[in-house]
Write a protein that holds these residues in place. Sequence first.
Motif, PDB file in Angstrom:
ATOM      1  N   ALA A  58       3.773   6.786  -4.454  1.00 42.55           N
ATOM      2  CA  ALA A  58       4.465   6.097  -3.361  1.00 42.55           C
ATOM      3  C   ALA A  58       3.866   6.462  -2.011  1.00 42.55           C
ATOM      4  N   ALA A  59       3.489   7.725  -1.842  1.00 42.93           N
ATOM      5  CA  ALA A  59       2.880   8.150  -0.577  1.00 42.93           C
ATOM      6  C   ALA A  59       1.538   7.461  -0.357  1.00 42.93           C
ATOM      7  N   VAL A  60       0.731   7.368  -1.405  1.00 39.51           N
ATOM      8  CA  VAL A  60      -0.573   6.707  -1.288  1.00 39.51           C
ATOM      9  C   VAL A  60      -0.387   5.222  -0.956  1.00 39.51           C
ATOM     10  N   ILE A  61       0.511   4.568  -1.653  1.00 36.71           N
ATOM     11  CA  ILE A  61       0.773   3.145  -1.391  1.00 36.71           C
ATOM     12  C   ILE A  61       1.275   2.952   0.041  1.00 36.71           C
ATOM     13  N   THR A  62       2.160   3.824   0.498  1.00 39.50           N
ATOM     14  CA  THR A  62       2.701   3.728   1.854  1.00 39.50           C
ATOM     15  C   THR A  62       1.607   3.886   2.904  1.00 39.50           C
ATOM     16  N   VAL A  63       0.733   4.858   2.723  1.00 38.71           N
ATOM     17  CA  VAL A  63      -0.345   5.075   3.687  1.00 38.71           C
ATOM     18  C   VAL A  63      -1.264   3.865   3.750  1.00 38.71           C
ATOM     19  N   PHE A  64      -1.632   3.312   2.604  1.00 35.57           N
ATOM     20  CA  PHE A  64      -2.512   2.141   2.602  1.00 35.57           C
ATOM     21  C   PHE A  64      -1.814   0.902   3.165  1.00 35.57           C
ATOM     22  N   ALA A  67      -1.739   1.434   6.991  1.00 37.30           N
ATOM     23  CA  ALA A  67      -3.072   1.231   7.561  1.00 37.30           C
ATOM     24  C   ALA A  67      -3.483  -0.243   7.510  1.00 37.30           C
ATOM     25  N   GLY A  68      -3.170  -0.921   6.421  1.00 37.17           N
ATOM     26  CA  GLY A  68      -3.488  -2.339   6.299  1.00 37.17           C
ATOM     27  C   GLY A  68      -2.738  -3.193   7.300  1.00 37.17           C
ATOM     28  N   SER A  69      -1.474  -2.867   7.541  1.00 36.93           N
ATOM     29  CA  SER A  69      -0.678  -3.613   8.523  1.00 36.93           C
ATOM     30  C   SER A  69      -1.232  -3.448   9.926  1.00 36.93           C
ATOM     31  N   ILE A  70      -1.577  -2.221  10.284  1.00 34.57           N
ATOM     32  CA  ILE A  70      -2.135  -1.969  11.612  1.00 34.57           C
ATOM     33  C   ILE A  70      -3.470  -2.691  11.774  1.00 34.57           C
ATOM     34  N   ILE A  75      -6.734  -7.177  14.033  1.00 38.14           N
ATOM     35  CA  ILE A  75      -7.667  -8.288  13.826  1.00 38.14           C
ATOM     36  C   ILE A  75      -7.067  -9.609  14.309  1.00 38.14           C
ATOM     37  N   VAL A  76      -5.814  -9.852  13.972  1.00 36.88           N
ATOM     38  CA  VAL A  76      -5.163 -11.102  14.390  1.00 36.88           C
ATOM     39  C   VAL A  76      -5.058 -11.164  15.910  1.00 36.88           C
TER      40      VAL A  76
END
Length: 91
Positions: A58-64, A67-70, A75-76
């Motif tokens: 869960a921690a790994v998924i949360t970090v990614f 980071a992906g959202s930011i 980019i947008v």
Amino acid sequence: MALAGYFVGARFTDKEKSYNWINKITMGSLIILIFTMGARIGSDKRVISSLQTIGIKAAVITVFAFAGSITACFIVRKIFRIDRKGVKIDD
């Protein structure tokens, strides 16, 4: 369901009127939902016994996801030339 709510809100609400009470209902509903989910997960013995393994994943998924959202927002904003406050940047 959210799409239906959007169309109802866009079609049948007065744009001049303030709907501050909707924020309170939304926040209350969100708190109840999160509490209920936490109580249900906490009462499951299988989840509690495998919490160490689940926690790392869960921690790994949360970090990614974070980071992906930011990165996607950055980019947008660059593509549409929007500043941090959501205002279009003029040339």
